[in-house]
Design a protein around this motif. Sequence first.
Motif, PDB file in Angstrom:
ATOM      1  N   LEU A   1       0.727  -1.365   0.034  1.00 48.80           N
ATOM      2  CA  LEU A   1       0.037   0.082  -0.050  1.00 48.80           C
ATOM      3  C   LEU A   1       0.898   1.251  -0.034  1.00 48.80           C
ATOM      4  O   LEU A   1       0.567   2.180  -0.708  1.00 48.80           O
ATOM      5  N   ILE A   2       1.939   1.268   0.727  1.00 47.15           N
ATOM      6  CA  ILE A   2       2.827   2.595   0.744  1.00 47.15           C
ATOM      7  C   ILE A   2       3.467   2.522  -0.570  1.00 47.15           C
ATOM      8  O   ILE A   2       3.542   3.648  -1.286  1.00 47.15           O
ATOM      9  N   GLY A   3       4.104   1.394  -1.062  1.00 50.52           N
ATOM     10  CA  GLY A   3       4.497   1.513  -2.444  1.00 50.52           C
ATOM     11  C   GLY A   3       3.564   2.113  -3.511  1.00 50.52           C
ATOM     12  O   GLY A   3       3.897   2.761  -4.436  1.00 50.52           O
ATOM     13  N   GLY A   4       2.194   1.784  -3.372  1.00 50.81           N
ATOM     14  CA  GLY A   4       1.040   2.230  -4.356  1.00 50.81           C
ATOM     15  C   GLY A   4       0.866   3.684  -4.010  1.00 50.81           C
ATOM     16  O   GLY A   4       1.008   4.374  -5.282  1.00 50.81           O
ATOM     17  N   ALA A   5       0.893   4.225  -3.040  1.00 46.88           N
ATOM     18  CA  ALA A   5       0.852   5.528  -2.557  1.00 46.88           C
ATOM     19  C   ALA A   5       1.890   6.363  -3.218  1.00 46.88           C
ATOM     20  O   ALA A   5       1.884   7.490  -3.818  1.00 46.88           O
TER      21      ALA A   5
END
Length: 569
Positions: A13-17
Amino acid sequence: MLRFLGLVLFGALIGGAAGLLSTAFVSAVLWLNDWLLISPRSRMMFDHPGVLMAATLLVPATGGLVVGLLHRAIPEQRPHTPADVIAAVQTRAGRLPARAGGLSALSAIVSLGSGASVGQYGPLVHLGATLGSLGARLLRLGRSDDNITIACGVASAIACAFNAPLAGIVFAHEVVLRHYALRAFAPVAAAAIVGHVIATNVLERGALFHVGDTVLPRPWEFAAFLVIGALGALVAGGYMRAILATGQLANRLPVPRELRPAMAGALLGLVALQVPDILGMGQETLRFATIAGAFGAGELVLVLVLKLLATALCLGMGFSGGVFSPALVIGTLFGALCGSLVAQLSGAQLDTFVFYAVCGMVAVTAPVIGAPLTTLLIVFELTGSYALTTAALASVTLASPIAAQLFGRSLFDIQLERRGLDLSAGRGRALLRRTAVAELKSSDCVTLPPGTTVGDAIFALGQARHGEAFLVDDHGHYVGCVSLAELEAARENGEHRKRLGDIPESPRPRLSPATSLWDAMAELQEVSGEALPLVDEQGRLLGVVTETSIARAYLQSSEELRREEHGSG
């Protein structure tokens, strides 16, 4: 197991954001470059020379003024960089502040958009790291998980910027975490993969440079690649020193800090009237430098020197941006210059010209960011050429060790060393240097006035079961220290009525509240006793720091590091 899987999911999720924010960041910079007539494409399509000249002069200066005003809202009065990310992870001193991170990113967009000769990858790294730290803070994760989520944001930003997920993973481990614990690998890999998917499906832009089918280099050319690596280390060192020296010079100028970027922008615009290649990140210059014959040898020297000086000027005077992109450009120009010289000296048609350009690129870039494996993986993932990567490896083989010996591991480490954080001996020592002995203060000691007799002192120490006494005058000032063995020797010599102040004092180091745990350990090597006195600036005894507490703190610090890297946080 569920906690670990949750961390992997959160890393994704951090990677996506971080990938989406990186996409927005790059898009904003490209839009500003076109709208403000900074990009080569917009400058070629614009047919009003007077307006173009005015934009070249005014846009960088105005952008510098805006940047200077933005930095007034940051507590340190400067943009945050990857060096701040490394410091936060390596010292466990604190998480990355979201407000300063957001302002630094905005400042970088303005800097890059207005044509400052700075890079985009450093701001993207810090932006991704700030996002990872913010996520960990919102979920109240532990320090170990915080560091991993920071690394996730960094990996995604690099993967998105270069379309290179493997490079993103290695960069996060090689530069930020500085360990390869298996517990961190899966979340970081998940973040890099998501960032790469976003880059390939959302951010539609050309590769950093294109390499067609290449012939294999001749065996003797690998010797040339090694030489390029050795010389590239010197170019990298000159580049780093120029940035640092300009920053020192800027601090001595009688000009308000917020006006310095505007001054740099005005000077940059004046030079860019003659050599517009120094504006912005220089990706078009990099692409052309990989093509044989696109630049003459004289042009290569001119653009290389001016790009190096322009970057040092912009960064040293306060523009916000990275050192990675300019290093890529400077290195590629240097490699192209070496290829041109080899072609002239050999008299042969150099069909391996791109090898020289890429070798120069990695020879300069790897020492600057302190990441030789990352630079090699970027080459491999961008080109898909094993032969080109092998040639680049030959250059890195000498470039990184030579630069590390002469200048330091990276520009980030040099910057941190100047701020008082030395990472050259590893993270463990850095943490011990950042831990003050004031935290170990103890009041469990025997204090006696200097007028106490030897006999009374022996009795007092026996009652307290201590082996030494610290002498304190009527005003609380530390006078000296005597051991029980010294007192017993004095009594055997018939000096039991002698005052303690008249006994010759054995040398005993004094610690201040700011003394680091590492320095205290060094002091203990020269002394035998139970404790060291803790004395303030006025000479008053605050307490003592025992040898056992120092040893216990060292073991606890080592165990915390082990748990942080391999445990459950």
